[in-house]
Structures are given as structure tokens and as C-alpha cells.
Design an enzyme around this catalytic site. Structure first.
Site, PDB file in Angstrom:
ATOM      1  CG  ASP A 165      13.704   0.911 -22.793  1.00 51.08           C
ATOM      2  OD1 ASP A 165      13.230   1.881 -21.867  1.00 51.08           O
ATOM      3  OD2 ASP A 165      14.887   1.002 -23.240  1.00 51.08           O
ATOM      4  N   GLY A 203      17.882  -0.082 -12.372  1.00 51.30           N
ATOM      5  CA  GLY A 203      16.465  -0.211 -13.057  1.00 51.30           C
ATOM      6  C   GLY A 203      16.016   0.821 -13.843  1.00 51.30           C
ATOM      7  CG  ASP A 218      16.160   6.555 -11.012  1.00 50.60           C
ATOM      8  OD1 ASP A 218      16.022   7.502 -11.811  1.00 50.60           O
ATOM      9  OD2 ASP A 218      16.443   6.779  -9.709  1.00 50.60           O
ATOM     10  CB  SER A 255       7.465  -0.334  -5.296  1.00 49.12           C
ATOM     11  OG  SER A 255       7.599   0.937  -4.752  1.00 49.12           O
TER      12      SER A 255
HETATM   13  N1  APR Z   1      11.265   0.335 -18.780  1.00 43.12           N
HETATM   14  C1  APR Z   1      10.503  -0.117 -17.992  1.00 43.12           C
HETATM   15  N2  APR Z   1      10.489  -0.658 -16.994  1.00 43.12           N
HETATM   16  C2  APR Z   1      11.623  -1.142 -16.569  1.00 43.12           C
HETATM   17  C3  APR Z   1      12.798  -0.727 -17.171  1.00 43.12           C
HETATM   18  C4  APR Z   1      12.546   0.353 -18.378  1.00 43.12           C
HETATM   19  N3  APR Z   1      13.705   0.499 -18.963  1.00 43.12           N
HETATM   20  N4  APR Z   1      13.896  -0.973 -16.483  1.00 43.12           N
HETATM   21  C5  APR Z   1      13.694  -1.474 -15.381  1.00 43.12           C
HETATM   22  N5  APR Z   1      12.151  -1.587 -15.464  1.00 43.12           N
HETATM   23  C6  APR Z   1      11.220  -2.244 -14.489  1.00 43.12           C
HETATM   24  C7  APR Z   1      11.845  -3.435 -13.677  1.00 43.12           C
HETATM   25  O1  APR Z   1      11.644  -4.635 -14.357  1.00 43.12           O
HETATM   26  C8  APR Z   1      10.696  -3.377 -12.526  1.00 43.12           C
HETATM   27  O2  APR Z   1       9.608  -4.034 -12.849  1.00 43.12           O
HETATM   28  O3  APR Z   1      10.860  -1.364 -13.622  1.00 43.12           O
HETATM   29  C9  APR Z   1      10.420  -1.993 -12.472  1.00 43.12           C
HETATM   30  C10 APR Z   1      10.692  -1.212 -10.991  1.00 43.12           C
HETATM   31  O4  APR Z   1      11.848  -1.474 -10.767  1.00 43.12           O
HETATM   32  P1  APR Z   1      13.204  -0.678 -10.204  1.00 43.12           P
HETATM   33  O5  APR Z   1      13.533   0.455 -11.357  1.00 43.12           O
HETATM   34  O6  APR Z   1      14.158  -1.358  -9.488  1.00 43.12           O
HETATM   35  O7  APR Z   1      12.362   0.444  -9.327  1.00 43.12           O
HETATM   36  P2  APR Z   1      11.675   0.277  -7.796  1.00 43.12           P
HETATM   37  O8  APR Z   1      11.561  -1.087  -7.305  1.00 43.12           O
HETATM   38  O9  APR Z   1      10.673   1.430  -7.591  1.00 43.12           O
HETATM   39  O10 APR Z   1      13.070   0.826  -6.949  1.00 43.12           O
HETATM   40  C11 APR Z   1      13.492   2.017  -6.970  1.00 43.12           C
HETATM   41  O11 APR Z   1      15.843   1.770  -7.511  1.00 43.12           O
HETATM   42  O12 APR Z   1      16.752   2.540  -9.396  1.00 43.12           O
HETATM   43  C12 APR Z   1      16.575   2.560  -7.784  1.00 43.12           C
HETATM   44  O13 APR Z   1      16.856   4.932  -7.840  1.00 43.12           O
HETATM   45  C13 APR Z   1      15.872   3.882  -7.880  1.00 43.12           C
HETATM   46  O14 APR Z   1      16.275   3.799  -5.444  1.00 43.12           O
HETATM   47  C14 APR Z   1      15.528   3.698  -6.491  1.00 43.12           C
HETATM   48  C15 APR Z   1      14.847   2.215  -6.688  1.00 43.12           C
END
Ligand code: APR
Length: 179
Positions: A17, A39, A41, A128
Site C-alpha cells: 500500500d 483507487g 487517489d 493508469s
Molecule cells: N497503493 C498502491 N497501489 C494502489 C493502491 C494503494 N493503496 N490502491 C490502488 N492501487 C493500484 C491499483 O491496483 C492500480 O493498479 O493503483 C493502480 C492505479 O489504479 P487507479 O488508482 O484506478 O489509477 P488510474 O488507473 O491512474 O485512474 C485514475 O482513478 O481514482 C481515480 O481520481 C482518480 O480519476 C482518477 C483515476
């Protein structure tokens, strides 16, 4: 955990995490309005507390947010990390809309900003590849190439961690690092 040494520093791959990593800066996979989301974010905003959203709102008001492929920096709020670098990766539209170049830019702009702030250690999520739908096996080699070229060229940041949320993602990045 896997670690590899490059000319000016090391790249570490871990499953975990990103909010719990002990580094100077963590990178957030944000959106253009910096208004938070799900996610990684969502996880970063929850762990950092309300000061992060306040700083993001200020950037939204003064600069209109963050374009895709660019990066902005805020404090880390309640996180262990002193800074959060917010970057916006591309939404996957099939691969013919400049996605690869924008993804490369997301990593390189984040690293340039870190260098500007003299940040020594930084953690990235897999940008992404969640909500934005970028195929993991296409994203991993771009992330690895951009980061390792940086470590072979610049002296800061010298400690880079890629924090993968699943074992599947970890194995995909490991294969890209050691093809
Ligand atoms: N730590 C590390 N990686 C994480 C965590 C965490 N706590 N939570 C999720 N992930 C991973 C997911 O498994 C994925 O492989 O982060 C990666 C990116 O996924 P997203 O968070 O969905 O990011 P992204 O695909 O870039 O999409 C961005 O999603 O949350 C919204 O505001 C954000 O609109 C934007 C979009």
C-alpha cells in the site's frame, strides 16, 4: 521484494500500500481536476487527511488543475511522506491516441519535479492501470524504461520504489525489469 541497482541509484519493486511507504514523496495517480477519486487517489487522500484536498483545490483554482502527462506537488498532510506528487496518466483508448507517450511523460514529469525539490526517495503506483484501463503488460515496460533511464542519468531521486497493489501487477513489472 526485488531490488536492482543502476548507475545513480536503486529501483525497488514491492507489493503493498503506497500510503505506508517510508519515502520523501509518494506519487498519486490523480485526475485533471485533482478532486480526488477512488483507487490509489482515494487511499492517499484518506491517509493524508483534509489538508491534501485543500492544497489540491488551491492548485485547481490558481492553475486549473493538472493536464494529462503533467505533475504538481503538495505537502503530504498526515502521511509519512513529506510530499505528494500528483500526476495524471492517460485514459486507455486502444493505444492509438498517444497513450504511451503520455504515460511516459507522467513518470518523467513526476521525476523532474522530485529532482527540482531535491527529493531523494520516491514511491510510484502503477499509473493508469486501474480506473483508466491501461493494460498492465503495456504500461509496465514504459514505467520501467522511464524510471531506469532516470536512474542512469540523474543523481536525484536515488531511491525509487514501485509499489504494486497485487501480486499479478508485481510479476508483470518484474518481467518488464528482467525480460
Ligand atoms: N497503493 C498502491 N497501489 C494502489 C493502491 C494503494 N493503496 N490502491 C490502488 N492501487 C493500484 C491499483 O491496483 C492500480 O493498479 O493503483 C493502480 C492505479 O489504479 P487507479 O488508482 O484506478 O489509477 P488510474 O488507473 O491512474 O485512474 C485514475 O482513478 O481514482 C481515480 O481520481 C482518480 O480519476 C482518477 C483515476
Amino acid at each position: 521484494m526485488y531490488q536492482k541497482r543502476f548507475k545513480h541509484g536503486t529501483l525497488k519493486l514491492i507489493v503493498g500500500d503506497i500510503t505506508e511507504i517510508d519515502v520523501e514523496a509518494i506519487v498519486n495517480a490523480a485526475n485533471n481536476t485533482l478532486s480526488g477519486g477512488g483507487g490509489v487517489d482515494g487511499a492517499i487522500h484518506r491517509a493524508a487527511g483534509p489538508s491534501l484536498a485543500r492544497e489540491c483545490e488551491k492548485i485547481r483554482k490558481t492553475r486549473g488543475g493538472c493536464p494529462t502527462g503533467k505533475a504538481v506537488i503538495t505537502g503530504g498532510g498526515d502521511l509519512r511522506a513529506r510530499y505528494v506528487i500528483h500526476t495524471v496518466g492517460p485514459i486507455w483508448h486502444g493505444g492509438e491516441k498517444g497513450e504511451a507517450e503520455l504515460l511516459r511523460e507522467s513518470y518523467s514529469e513526476s521525476l523532474s519535479l522530485a529532482r527540482e525539490y531535491r527529493i531523494g526517495s520516491i514511491a510510484f503506483p502503477s499509473i493508469s492501470t486501474g480506473t483508466y484501463g491501461y493494460p498492465l503488460e503495456r504500461a509496465a515496460p514504459i514505467a520501467i524504461k522511464t524510471i531506469t533511464e532516470h536512474l542512469d542519468t540523474y543523481t536525484k531521486p536515488e531511491r525509487i520504489v514501485l509499489v504494486l497493489h497485487t501480486l499479478d501487477a508485481y510479476n508483470t513489472y518484474l518481467a518488464a525489469l528482467n525480460p
